[in-house]
Design an enzyme around this catalytic site. Structure first.
Site, mmCIF file in Angstrom:
data_model
loop_
_atom_site.group_PDB
_atom_site.id
_atom_site.type_symbol
_atom_site.label_atom_id
_atom_site.label_comp_id
_atom_site.label_asym_id
_atom_site.label_seq_id
_atom_site.Cartn_x
_atom_site.Cartn_y
_atom_site.Cartn_z
ATOM 1 N N PHE A 117 0.857 -1.186 0.000
ATOM 2 C CA PHE A 117 0.000 0.000 0.000
ATOM 3 C C PHE A 117 0.890 1.233 0.000
ATOM 4 C CE2 PHE A 117 -4.589 0.984 0.823
ATOM 5 C CZ PHE A 117 -5.113 -0.128 0.197
ATOM 6 N N TRP A 156 -31.613 6.092 15.010
ATOM 7 C CA TRP A 156 -31.823 7.222 15.916
ATOM 8 C C TRP A 156 -30.759 8.256 15.584
ATOM 9 C CZ3 TRP A 156 -34.290 7.507 21.173
ATOM 10 C CH2 TRP A 156 -35.289 6.540 21.336
ATOM 11 N N GLN A 231 -7.997 14.542 3.115
ATOM 12 C CA GLN A 231 -7.295 13.671 2.171
ATOM 13 C C GLN A 231 -8.069 13.501 0.864
ATOM 14 O OE1 GLN A 231 -6.594 9.152 2.867
ATOM 15 N NE2 GLN A 231 -4.577 10.136 2.807
ATOM 16 N N HIS A 233 -8.086 11.139 -2.380
ATOM 17 C CA HIS A 233 -7.588 9.842 -2.839
ATOM 18 C C HIS A 233 -7.362 9.940 -4.345
ATOM 19 C CE1 HIS A 233 -7.486 5.583 -3.763
ATOM 20 N NE2 HIS A 233 -7.533 5.280 -2.486
ATOM 21 N N LEU A 243 -14.843 5.254 -5.079
ATOM 22 C CA LEU A 243 -13.446 4.889 -4.868
ATOM 23 C C LEU A 243 -13.043 3.650 -5.669
ATOM 24 C CD1 LEU A 243 -11.030 5.739 -2.941
ATOM 25 C CD2 LEU A 243 -11.508 3.554 -1.875
ATOM 26 N N GLU A 246 -6.816 1.790 -3.622
ATOM 27 C CA GLU A 246 -5.369 1.857 -3.793
ATOM 28 C C GLU A 246 -4.770 0.453 -3.973
ATOM 29 O OE1 GLU A 246 -3.539 4.787 -1.273
ATOM 30 O OE2 GLU A 246 -1.982 3.374 -0.695
ATOM 31 N N ARG A 277 -0.780 9.159 -0.731
ATOM 32 C CA ARG A 277 -1.909 9.682 -1.507
ATOM 33 C C ARG A 277 -1.808 11.158 -1.834
ATOM 34 N NH1 ARG A 277 -6.572 6.325 1.755
ATOM 35 N NH2 ARG A 277 -6.076 4.377 0.699
ATOM 36 N N HIS A 345 -11.676 12.093 0.229
ATOM 37 C CA HIS A 345 -11.775 10.731 0.750
ATOM 38 C C HIS A 345 -11.813 10.617 2.269
ATOM 39 C CE1 HIS A 345 -11.341 6.423 0.698
ATOM 40 N NE2 HIS A 345 -10.197 6.464 1.343
ATOM 41 N N ARG A 380 -2.883 10.715 5.978
ATOM 42 C CA ARG A 380 -3.006 9.323 6.433
ATOM 43 C C ARG A 380 -2.462 8.374 5.376
ATOM 44 N NH1 ARG A 380 -6.931 5.056 5.629
ATOM 45 N NH2 ARG A 380 -8.295 6.411 4.403
ATOM 46 N N SER A 383 -4.872 2.229 4.469
ATOM 47 C CA SER A 383 -5.003 1.013 5.286
ATOM 48 C C SER A 383 -4.658 1.208 6.763
ATOM 49 C CB SER A 383 -4.240 -0.192 4.689
ATOM 50 O OG SER A 383 -2.845 -0.048 4.807
ATOM 51 N N SER A 385 -6.474 3.309 8.505
ATOM 52 C CA SER A 385 -7.711 3.740 9.168
ATOM 53 C C SER A 385 -8.505 2.570 9.736
ATOM 54 C CB SER A 385 -8.583 4.550 8.212
ATOM 55 O OG SER A 385 -9.847 4.744 8.776
HETATM 56 C C1 LIG Z 1 -14.936 3.940 -0.141
HETATM 57 C C2 LIG Z 1 -13.983 3.904 1.012
HETATM 58 C C3 LIG Z 1 -13.005 2.922 1.072
HETATM 59 C C4 LIG Z 1 -12.116 2.897 2.142
HETATM 60 N N1 LIG Z 1 -11.171 1.907 2.179
HETATM 61 C C5 LIG Z 1 -10.338 1.832 3.251
HETATM 62 C C6 LIG Z 1 -9.395 0.785 3.363
HETATM 63 O O1 LIG Z 1 -9.325 -0.118 2.528
HETATM 64 N N2 LIG Z 1 -8.563 0.781 4.434
HETATM 65 C C7 LIG Z 1 -8.613 1.733 5.407
HETATM 66 O O2 LIG Z 1 -7.831 1.664 6.348
HETATM 67 N N3 LIG Z 1 -9.527 2.745 5.328
HETATM 68 C C8 LIG Z 1 -10.381 2.801 4.288
HETATM 69 N N4 LIG Z 1 -11.309 3.818 4.227
HETATM 70 C C9 LIG Z 1 -11.466 4.707 5.387
HETATM 71 C C10 LIG Z 1 -12.254 3.989 6.490
HETATM 72 O O3 LIG Z 1 -13.112 3.047 5.924
HETATM 73 C C11 LIG Z 1 -13.075 4.947 7.346
HETATM 74 O O4 LIG Z 1 -12.249 5.979 7.822
HETATM 75 C C12 LIG Z 1 -13.672 4.210 8.538
HETATM 76 O O5 LIG Z 1 -14.388 3.081 8.108
HETATM 77 C C13 LIG Z 1 -14.554 5.087 9.399
HETATM 78 O O6 LIG Z 1 -15.107 4.275 10.412
HETATM 79 P P1 LIG Z 1 -15.848 4.908 11.667
HETATM 80 O O7 LIG Z 1 -16.264 3.779 12.532
HETATM 81 O O8 LIG Z 1 -15.001 5.948 12.252
HETATM 82 O O9 LIG Z 1 -17.108 5.634 11.038
HETATM 83 P P2 LIG Z 1 -18.247 5.115 10.021
HETATM 84 O O10 LIG Z 1 -18.041 3.726 9.571
HETATM 85 O O11 LIG Z 1 -18.371 6.171 9.002
HETATM 86 O O12 LIG Z 1 -19.520 5.091 10.948
HETATM 87 C C14 LIG Z 1 -20.078 6.272 11.499
HETATM 88 C C15 LIG Z 1 -21.261 5.886 12.345
HETATM 89 O O13 LIG Z 1 -21.737 7.028 13.040
HETATM 90 C C16 LIG Z 1 -23.135 7.078 12.958
HETATM 91 N N5 LIG Z 1 -23.549 8.485 13.086
HETATM 92 C C17 LIG Z 1 -22.992 9.568 12.509
HETATM 93 N N6 LIG Z 1 -23.640 10.685 12.879
HETATM 94 C C18 LIG Z 1 -24.631 10.309 13.712
HETATM 95 C C19 LIG Z 1 -25.659 10.988 14.431
HETATM 96 N N7 LIG Z 1 -25.818 12.316 14.349
HETATM 97 N N8 LIG Z 1 -26.519 10.262 15.191
HETATM 98 C C20 LIG Z 1 -26.397 8.915 15.273
HETATM 99 N N9 LIG Z 1 -25.439 8.207 14.615
HETATM 100 C C21 LIG Z 1 -24.570 8.907 13.859
HETATM 101 C C22 LIG Z 1 -23.466 6.469 11.627
HETATM 102 O O14 LIG Z 1 -24.782 5.980 11.597
HETATM 103 C C23 LIG Z 1 -22.437 5.337 11.562
HETATM 104 O O15 LIG Z 1 -22.910 4.189 12.217
HETATM 105 C C24 LIG Z 1 -12.205 3.867 3.167
HETATM 106 C C25 LIG Z 1 -13.176 4.843 3.113
HETATM 107 C C26 LIG Z 1 -14.044 4.871 2.032
HETATM 108 C C27 LIG Z 1 -15.048 5.988 1.978
#
Ligand SMILES: Cc1cc2nc3c(=O)[nH]c(=O)nc-3n(C[C@H](O)[C@H](O)[C@H](O)COP(=O)(O)OP(=O)(O)OC[C@H]3O[C@@H](n4cnc5c(N)ncnc54)[C@H](O)[C@@H]3O)c2cc1C
Length: 569
Positions: A117, A156, A231, A233, A243, A246, A277, A345, A380, A383, A385
């Protein structure tokens, strides 16, 4: 108003939120713990992650090397003590998630497979084909179901933190199915709400990534950190911004300009397509600006070529890339190069917290993309994250358990009065009918256009100042919105209004911090200040809500053993 009592409330059912929930349930099953999410947990953005999750597993690799790559990738803005904890915990976490059911790809000899990566000096990105996020989230979700005591509030929407004298005592939340608002009390709240991507038009981010966590914290008086670092991408599919992982380049894909040249040799000769990136994205823009991009109906682009990998490898390692190209671009990467350009991204900045998820506000914790620990600094590495969700989700969960063992709850009377104030505000601001002329869709479109054009990959003083002015005007226009939908049940116009309000607030912070940071570092590239300036800017930006807009302070970067040096690949 109803009060539902808890010990710990986790806002967010993505990777970070569920990992925190499991840590709490394992450590202290008797606590009243709940996960609240505005969508069903499996629809969180984590499910969309493709390429993989980084951790040291092999003999040719070390934690120090992973830490160094991460810190160099961050352009020396990462807190190095946090990175050291991150790389160490990462190894255990990726093994643990496998035991919970995440099917990591294997080598022929049965060991866990890793792929290259960007910015990584070893193959250390574990993956489940190119659907890593789906499998990882699924493993977490099904594990979380084992804990009977873990309560869920699916669909909610959290509208405000309830804060008494700086101490968090719960949230005000809307049950979107019934339209009823309730107080969810808790001694500790962990915000795992994800990023801010939807304030940009061309983005890889899901529709729910609307800066809610940052805005909740900011409005409640807490600081948010390093918001200027966004960031981009390199490979967003043309027209949609979807997306293309990568991992396509990790598995050997090439980037070509219209002259058929692998142009990265002019920008990052030692890493080529696998440079970090920020560097690859800027190289693509440079090629396009120099007239070496392909011209298309939706603007200029360059080619990501996978043809030489062959159909068998594409189907084994990158099946989703093929699926996305077929479904959304009507082309097959087995036979044709993929048209791409950089897409917004990821949010490096977020809620200011330490390596244990603790924010400066008693009772408030954060993890995942919503948080800024900071291990990613100004850029960042891909991979890192998904691994961060596991490592810091678990750590924040454990810290919250310790905190609630001695913390006192905020009294019910106090919560009622805080919630009433907040309800009055919500009714006045969002739910009034008929008197304003502004539509949320129009304001959102203008915000996105402004962020794409003026707070994008390259930034300069005048456009940034214009962006701040436009955002201020959009905020004024927002005061005159009218909702056409007055139903209580699934009033998505109401939730969209609250989300837009959050994005306007945080966009203002991003543009302001970008204007103040007169240097280039990682994902923040100033055309008018093209070099990094450690003397003046080797610090984090901390931003608080002030009377007339964001108020910025600085916060020191922790350096342990890697002194800042020139960043070359
Ligand atoms: C297309 C894509 C591919 C990616 N690929 C990779 C990868 O291969 N490797 C890597 O390391 N990273 C990758 N990333 C980045 C990584 O996936 C994300 O940074 C990470 O999944 C975020 O996880 P999280 O748990 O912080 O938030 P999220 O998974 O975004 O979850 C947020 C949660 O908060 C809740 N929420 C938000 N606001 C509220 C509110 N007001 N009230 C109630 N609930 C709320 C939502 O319902 C959700 O459940 C990728 C990102 C994208 C967009």
């Amino acid at each position: 108003m109803d009060i539902i009592n808890h010990d710990i409330l986790i806002v967010g059912g993505g990777g970070a939120g569920l990992r925190a929930a499991i840590a709490i349930s394992q450590m202290s099953p008797s606590l009243k713990t709940a996960v609240i999410s505005k969508v069903y947990p499996m629809r969180s953005h984590t499910v969309a992650a493709e390429g993989g999750s980084a951790a040291v597993l092999n003999d040719d690799d070390t934690h120090d090397l992973h830490a160094y790559d991460t810190i160099k990738g961050s352009d020396y803005l990462a807190d190095q003590d946090a990175v050291e904890v991150f790389v160490r915990d990462a190894t255990n976490e990726v093994r643990q998630i496998e035991r919970w059911g995440c099917p990591w790809n294997r080598e022929e000899d049965g060991t866990i497979a890793a792929r290259w990566f960007g910015g990584m000096s070893r193959k250390r990105t574990l993956h489940a084909a190119d659907k890593t996020g789906f499998h990882l989230l699924h493993a977490l979700f099904q594990t979380s179901l084992k804990f009977d005591t873990l309560k869920r509030y699916d669909e909610w929407h959290v509208c405000a933190l309830l804060v008494d004298n700086g101490k968090v005592g719960g949230v005000l939340a809307l049950n979107t199915r019934t339209g009823v608002f309730s107080i969810l009390s808790a001694k500790a709240v962990i915000l795992c709400t994800g990023g801010v991507g939807r304030m940009y038009a061309f983005t890889s981010n899901a529709g729910i990534k609307t800066a809610d966590g940052a805005a909740l914290t900011y409005r409640a008086g807490g600081p948010i950190k390093d918001m200027e670092f966004i960031q981009f991408h390199p490979s967003g599919l043309m027209r949609t911004g979807i997306l293309i992982t990568e991992a396509s380049r990790g598995e050997g894909g090439y980037l070509f300009n219209k002259d058929g040249k692998r142009f990265l040799e002019n920008y990052a000769p030692s890493k080529m397509e696998l440079a970090p990136r920020d560097i690859v994205s800027r190289s693509i823009i440079e090629e396009i600006l120099a007239g070496r991009g392909f011209k298309g109906t939706y603007g200029s682009y360059i080619h990501l070529d996978l043809r030489h990998l062959g159909e068998a490898k594409i189907m084994e390692k990158l099946p989703m890339v093929r699926e996305l190209c077929l479904d959304f671009a009507g082309m097959d990467p087995v036979y044709d190069p993929i048209p791409i350009r950089p897409t917004m991204h990821y949010t490096m900045g977020g809620i200011h917290c330490d390596k244990d998820g603790k924010t400066p506000m008693p009772g408030l914790f954060s993890a995942g993309e919503a948080a800024c620990v900071s291990i990613h600094g100004a850029n960042r590495l891909g991979s890192n994250s998904l691994t961060e969700l596991l490592v810091f989700g678990a750590r924040a969960g454990r810290t919250a358990v310790e905190y609630v063992s001695t913390a006192k709850p905020v009294s019910a009377d106090k919560l009622q009065s805080l919630a009433k104030d907040r309800m009055d505000f919500i009714q006045k601001r969002y739910m009034k009918a008929g008197n304003g002329k502004e539509k949320i869709g129009a304001i959102l479109s203008e915000l996105r256009k402004t962020m794409d054009e003026k707070v994008g990959i390259y930034r300069t003083e005048e456009p940034l100042k214009e962006a701040i002015q436009i955002i201020q005007k959009l905020k004024e226009r927002f005061n005159k919105i009218t909702l056409t939908q007055q139903s209580r049940v699934f009033n998505t116009e109401l939730t969209a209004a609250m989300e837009l309000d959050n994005m306007l607030e945080i966009a203002h912070v991003i543009a302001m911090c970008a204007q103040v940071r007169k240097e280039s570092r990682g994902g923040h590239a100033r055309k008018d200040y093209p070099t990094r300036n450690d003397e003046q800017f080797l610090h984090h930006s901390l931003t608080y809500q002030g009377k007339d807009g964001p108020r910025r302070e600085t916060f020191p970067v922790t350096i342990t053993k890697w002194q800042p040096e020139e960043r070359k690949y």
